[in-house]
Structure formats: C-alpha cells, structure tokens
Design a protein around this motif. Structure first.
Motif: not given
Lengths: 392, 257
Positions: A339-340, A343, B90, B93, B157
C-alpha cells in the motif's frame, strides 16, 4: 494489466510475537573469564542455535591466533590512550564473558587498548578507534576498554574493517554521571568473521547511548550487555543492520536491570536482501527483584526486501518485581508494504525510487539518533549503495 | 483537451473464494472542464472504479478499456498513469514513516513535471498551497500522513492535487469523515483546481453534502458494479430526497445472483 507493483514473496520469516520466559533465567547464566570453564558448544545450545557454527572458523573450539588486528586511535586531548598487557587489573571490570567465544577472546588477547575520558570534561571531538582485521585467512583476538570518569562526556566511534577472523571483548565503564555515546560499525570485507561481546557497566545516573551498525562480513555476531551497577542509569541500545545474500548478522542484546530507577530502550532495525541473508535479534531484558521503578522498552523490526532472506526475532522479558514503571516489547518482520508503494507510485514516483524512499524512511529514526555527522552520512551512503546493488 | 474514456470496464478482485467480479461494464467519459459525481450505496463498486483507474494491483481488469487522450491507460504502470495526468485522492491515504511530507511532495512533483522544481519558487509554491488549505507549515517536516487526523490527511490529498495539477482527478470519498470546516476548505481547494477549465474531476461520494460546495455537471448513480442512471445536478437532489431505495433492488439482485 501493465502494473509493475509487486512485492517479492517471503520464503521464510519468523517472529516470535510474545515475549517468552527462556528455559533458564538470564539471572542464572554462567559467566567466566576462563575459556576452559565453558564446554565447546555444539550449536544446539540456546545461545548458539541460530549461529552457523561451521562458519565460526574454530573460534568456539580453541582456535589459536595466527595474526593480529590493527588498532588505531584518534582521540581529542581529554582522553588518555594506553596499550596495556594482559593482567591489567582494570580489564574485565565491565563484565564477565558469558559464552565460550568471549571467554576465548578474554583468555587469548595479547594486548588491550584502554581509552579513558577525563572526569568532568566534555570531549572536544569524537574519538575514532579504527580496528582493521588480521587479513584474509588469519585469526586474531582483541580487547578494548573505554572508561568514562566521573561526569565525563564523550563520543566514541569504533570502526571495524578489513578481512579475517576476529573475536573480542569491548568494555564500557561508566562512572557516576558520565555520558558515553558509542557507535560500533561492522563494515567488514565479505570473508570476515567477527564475534564481539560488548559489556557496559553503568554507574549512578550515567547515560550510555550504544549504537551497533552492521553492514558487512560473512558472519557477524555482536552481543551488547548493559548492567546497571547503581541506581538512576539510562541506556539506549540501538542497532541498524543490512544483510545481503549469504550473510549472517546476529545481535544479542541484554539489559540487566539490577538496580532501582533505571531506564532502558532497545531499538534494532534491519533490512535483508538476497538468497540466504539471515539476521537474528535476541533481546533479553531482566528486571531483578531490586529494580523497582524500572522503565524499559525493546523493539525489533525487519524489512525483507527480496525472496530467500530470513529474519529471526526473539524478545525475552523477565520481570521479577511488580514495582516497575513500565516494560514492553515489540517485534515485527515483514516485506514491503504494497500500500505504501502504491501510494507513492500513484503520485508519479517510479517504483525503484518509491522502494528506496520506503527503506530510507524505515531507517530514518535510527539514523537521526547518530549524532556524528560523518558517521551518519557514511551510513546513508552505505544504505544507498546496498539498495543500488540489488536494484531495489 | 484532456479526455478520460472508460468503455465496458469489467474488474475483478481476488478473494479467498477466487476472483469476484465487482465492476460489470462501466461506461464513462470525462472531459476537461467537466465535473462528474458518482453516487451510490456502499458496496456498489465506486471505490473499485477509482482503484482500477489508478492501477492498484489488487484489482484485475478482465475486459474493457480505459484511455486518456487516446493512450491506453491499462498498459501503463501505476506511476506512469500518474505521470500521464491521472490523480487519485484516496479515501484512506497511506502513512509512510520516516519520509517527510516535503521530501515526498518534491519527489512527486519532480516525477510528474519531468524535472526538479527550482528550489526557491518551489518553497514559495508549497507554502502558498498549504496556506490556501489551512495547513500548518510544520506538517512539511512530518512523516507522510503519519499520525495525521482524517481531516489532515484529506487536506494533504488536495494539497497534492494542487501541486501536481493532473489532467483528470478522481476524488474517492474525499468528503467522508470531514467536519464542516474541513469540508469547506477541501471543497474550495477542488473548486480552485477546477476553475481553469483545463481539468476534469470525478467525485465519488455516498452523500450529497459535498455537492453543496462543488457543483457537478453530471451525476451518475452507481449500483451493482455499473452506472444505472445518469443526469444533471437535479439527480443529486432527487437522491438526497429519496436515498438509494429505488436502486436497492438492483443491488440485491446482483449480490444474490
């Protein structure tokens, strides 16, 4: 789908979540200055079970020295530097060897180096102790003692480099109110074997900040022990390691809370990459009956960057009194957090760069603790080089 | 003029019981200057659509196409999509410990712009963008999203949206969990981004409240993995009054089939 976001699977990893009580209390461990008081270990013993004994080059079974390590000291004026013969009555003051290799080193070294930071003075510059291995195919034993007198303050960097097999004891003797910061770097050549027992004796209200950095060598096993001899002491044991294919890096910390009102923090973090990269962290903390008001926390985190690497992580917390301020531990081993990476990539950052950011971030808090800028920069560069090498 | 075109998109997610189809033929075209809102009940697949566009590896596109100005988005890696001009704000986040917000923003801007922004103007630019979103400058030195409140994460974000200036921005439930003030600040940020008329916005939301701050040109109702009704702003008003009851049948039929 054209995604390139994928993490390598982990072949093996193990993390013993709960602290467990070892078979024998750490308080009952045998220790002696005499190598013959220890049996030759087979590798099945609790303290040796993770170590590949065949790669120890006979250190555990009486190998004799065939060479010598070179010790070069660069210290500011507040230090006294001595080379002393065996039998100097100060040697062994910080602690007794607790395994056969440490006892072998204590029984076998030819001469020792003693550095003393003068009382009530703050050293004007960091001290560097450069220890160069005896050379490929050679074996050596060594002994180093660093003394901080009453209210002395000093920073010492012990820099291990070169080739060969080396076993040593390193002692830190902290008098009342002294503050000693130590960085022990193991940046050995690929062939090197290093077994180091590091003993600290913490005086009243003294503060030890001890950082181990292990980056190179075939087998490196460092066992830092901190013993609170009087009340009010504070110990910070930090470790940072980066193991590549085939390397075995083992760190065994032990904090002996024998006195009231002492504080200890143990934080070890490692990254592993490549087939057969193996790291071991054993974190023993013993809070004895007398150690009321103890505050302790230990943490180990491992980041597996590729397939085929293995990290063992075992916290042991023994508590003999209920009158403590706090005691805790945490241990976790994992691969990259998908997930990191997602992102960071979703913000346009290419995958290799995203991985580097995550690894740098992983070590960041430990690097920030290193107060010697040259050392910190060198480590940052070393981590970059490691990442470069595997194409992470 | 930027155009994101989604045609007959089918997407599955891997579960313990094997792949499960979530999106069942989505058709949607978003052009620069347009603001689309996708509204739908929980579990209808709204977030899956946003992740599939961004390229999250958990979601497998089984058929259909996504193109950005004619370029095949599905052939691009996650970071290539971002550099091509897609942005996903997102819903949750991610925290990245040890990586400072300022380092992260600069690395992202360098990647998206194709060259490192000049340091002097960059510092000013970030400061101004943070100011517009009522973000304390101290956040620049904190680790990415680590220990941020829900509202702080969402503001950041939108900060990234402002700095990266994508062609098409997808905002996945950016309004969820925001208090009244934060909702206003975040909405104003989106409106500033949209003001130039050069960007397209896709708002994904469960509630209509953000639509009181951001006026959509098109509203689509999402149920059971596809768009079941499209209209103008009045459709949102209708949803506010009636809820998703009307679409519950479609949703249930899909989940029991």
């Amino acid at each position: 789908m054209g995604t390139s976001l994928s993490a390598a699977p982990i072949s093996q990893s193990r993390s013993e979540g709960g602290a467990r009580v070892p078979e024998a209390s750490r308080a009952d461990w045998f220790s002696s200055y005499d190598v013959n008081a220890f049996e030759v270990p087979t590798g099945r013993e609790e303290i040796w079970r993770f170590t590949p004994m065949k790669r120890l080059a006979g250190l555990h079974e009486g190998a004799e020295a065939t060479g010598a390590a070179t010790v070069e000291v660069d210290a500011p004026g507040e230090f006294t530097v001595e080379t002393v013969a065996r039998g100097d009555k100060r040697l062994g003051e910080a602690g007794k060897p607790a395994d056969r290799v440490a006892a072998q080193a204590f029984s076998s070294f030819a001469e020792a180096t003693i550095l003393t930071a003068a009382k009530e003075q703050r050293a004007s510059a960091p001290t560097t102790v450069k220890v160069t291995g005896p050379g490929e195919g050679k074996l050596a034993y060594g002994h180093l003692q660093i003394r901080a007198e009453l209210y002395a303050e000093a920073v010492v960097v012990i820099d291990h480099r070169g080739s060969g097999v080396y076993a040593d004891n390193v002692e830190f003797v902290l008098a009342e109110g002294s503050k000693l910061t130590v960085v022990s770097i193991q940046d050995w050549a690929d062939d090197a074997v290093h077994v180091s027992a590091q003993h600290a004796r913490i005086g009243k209200d003294a503060v030890l900040k001890h950082t181990v950095v292990t980056l190179g060598g075939d087998l490196v096993r460092v066992s830092p022990t901190a013993y609170f001899a009087e009340r009010g002491g504070e110990v910070d044991l930090t470790g940072l390691y980066f193991a590549d294919a085939g390397q075995h890096f083992e760190h065994r910390t032990f904090v002996d809370h024998a006195q009231p009102n002492c504080t200890s923090n143990v934080t070890y973090k490692g990254a592993l990459q490549g087939e057969g990269a193996h790291t071991v962290w054993i974190g023993d903390v013993l809070i004895r009956v007398a150690a009321e008001g103890t505050q302790t926390y230990e943490l180990n985190r491992n980041l597996l960057l590729t397939d085929g690497a293995r990290a063992d992580s075992v916290p042991n917390l023994e508590i003999e009194t209920g009158e403590i301020a706090g005691a805790g531990h945490a241990s976790a081993t994992g691969r990259f957090d998908d997930e990191q990476l997602f992102y960071l990539q979703a913000r346009g950052i290419p995958e290799d760069q995203a991985r580097r950011l995550v690894v740098r971030g992983f070590f960041h808090e430990l690097l920030m603790k290193i107060t010697v800028p040259e050392v910190r920069e060198r480590l940052e560069a070393a981590i970059e080089a490691e990442l470069e090498a595997v194409g992470v | 003029m930027a155009t994101l075109e989604i045609k007959d998109l089918h997407v599955s997610v891997n579960t313990d019981e094997g792949p499960k189809e979530i999106l069942k033929g989505v058709d949607l075209t978003i052009k620069a200057g347009e603001t689309h809102a996708i509204m739908g009940p929980n579990g209808s697949g709204k977030s899956t659509l946003s992740y599939a566009i961004a390229g999250h590896p958990k979601y497998q596109v089984t058929s259909g196409t996504i193109t950005l100005d004619g370029e095949d988005v599905l052939a691009m890696s996650v970071d290539e999509r971002a550099r091509a001009g897609l942005f996903l704000a997102m819903q949750y986040p991610v925290e990245v410990p040890g990586v400072s917000m300022s380092n992260f923003l600069r690395t992202a801007a360098t990647a998206v712009r194709g060259e490192a922004p000049k340091l002097r103007t960059w510092v000013k630019e970030v400061k101004a963008a943070m100011g517009e979103l009522d973000i304390d400058p101290a956040f620049a030195e904190r680790s990415v999203n680590e220990g941020f409140s829900g509202g702080e994460k969402k503001r950041h974000e939108i900060l990234q949206l402002a700095l990266l200036q994508p062609k098409i921005a997808i905002l996945d439930e950016t309004d969820s969990g925001l208090d009244v003030d934060a909702l206003r600040v975040v909405s104003e940020g989106v409106n500033r981004f949209q003001a130039s008329g050069e960007h397209g916005v896709l708002l994904i939301t469960h509630y209509t409240r953000i639509l009181r701050h951001i006026t959509p040109d098109f509203v689509h109702v999402f149920a059971a993995g596809k768009i079941v009704e499209s209209g103008g702003k009045e459709l949102a008003d209708q949803l506010e009054a009636e809820g998703y009851v009307k679409y519950a049948g479609i949703q249930e039929a899909a989940t029991t089939s």
